[in-house]
Design an enzyme around this catalytic site. Structure first.
Site, PDB file in Angstrom:
ATOM      1  N   LYS A 106       7.801  12.169  -0.178  1.00 25.44           N
ATOM      2  CA  LYS A 106       7.391  10.926  -0.673  1.00 25.44           C
ATOM      3  C   LYS A 106       7.529  10.419  -1.897  1.00 25.44           C
ATOM      4  CE  LYS A 106       2.787   8.995   0.448  1.00 25.44           C
ATOM      5  NZ  LYS A 106       1.530   9.297   0.686  1.00 25.44           N
ATOM      6  N   HIS A 108       6.145   7.727  -3.762  1.00 24.16           N
ATOM      7  CA  HIS A 108       5.347   7.084  -4.144  1.00 24.16           C
ATOM      8  C   HIS A 108       3.942   7.851  -3.996  1.00 24.16           C
ATOM      9  CE1 HIS A 108       5.061   6.134  -0.011  1.00 24.16           C
ATOM     10  NE2 HIS A 108       3.887   6.092   0.002  1.00 24.16           N
TER      11      HIS A 108
END
Ligand code: OMP
Length: 225
Positions: A106, A108
């Site tokens: 991921k 973020h």
């Protein structure tokens, strides 16, 4: 007469057949082998089955006497397994931290590919099936990269067949490799030998036809215990 582990294995094979998880027919395995049986743990697909499955894992793990500091569930199928087994272990007086990985990083929010407790100490990997050993190698690499110790593996079914290395069959199973070469502990609920015993005791035309095909598969790809 049967010992506790053998009895647990027979109960488990029956449970897997009744749940439609263990099927007979023609299947292609990840290593490209044509198998007369397939174990699809994704078909333990309701709350009661998941609870019962977790009980089988926890019994096998606790009976093995292995010591570990936390559990890890490899994405995707290992995640619900490790979560429910962690719950069941806690219910049996062994509450340990739990973690799993994502397949994609991921970029973020919390970031990274690991979720849950930090990977540290002796890690018990919880997975469904070991055939040629590809999935186990990936988990071991993730745990090592995090600076923790890949200590043990718990699986439902050991197919007891030849591992592959660089696409070639080798004369030992992935479970044997993990135990003997990597020095890790492995807990299994059932193995190919238990499945053969189950089919032998089934009798009937279907039972003996399946038994014959599974035996032939073991002749071709199986390893000695
Ligand atoms: P290896 O990574 O080669 O050890 O194969 C294990 C994986 O094969 C499992 O995690 C499954 O994705 C898949 N598999 C089953 O789930 N059940 C089987 O009976 C056989 C396999 C397989 O493809 O070998």
């Amino acid at each position: 007469s049967m010992d506790g582990a053998d009895r647990l294995a027979q109960e488990f094979v029956q449970f897997a057949v009744d749940s439609g998880v263990l099927r007979f027919g023609e299947f292609k395995t990840k290593a490209g082998r044509l198998s007369p049986y397939f174990f699809n743990a994704g078909l333990f697909d309701d709350g009661a089955k998941m609870a019962r499955l977790a009980e089988f894992y926890a019994k096998a793990i606790l009976a093995s006497g292995m010591e570990f500091d936390m559990v890890f569930g490899p994405a995707y199928k290992g995640i619900p397994l490790a979560a429910t087994v962690a719950v069941e272990l806690a219910r049996n007086g062994k509450n340990v931290p739990f973690a799993y990985n994502r397949k994609e990083a991921k970029d973020h929010g919390e970031g990274g590919t690991l979720v849950g407790a930090p990977l540290k100490g002796r890690v018990l990997i919880i997975d469904d099936v070991m055939s040629a050993g590809t999935a186990a190698r990936e988990s071991i690499a993730i745990i090592k990269a995090a600076g923790a110790e890949p200590y043990a593996v718990a699986i439902a079914l050991d197919r007891q067949e030849m591992a592959t290395e660089n696409g070639q069959d080798v004369p030992h199973s992935a479970v044997q490799y993990v135990r003997n070469q990597l020095g890790m502990k492995v807990s299994t609920i059932a193995k190919l030998a238990d499945l053969l015993l189950y089919l032998e005791n089934q009798g009937g035309d279907a039972g003996s036809a399946h038994h014959e095909r599974v035996l032939a598969y073991r002749q071709r790809y199986g390893v000695n215990d």
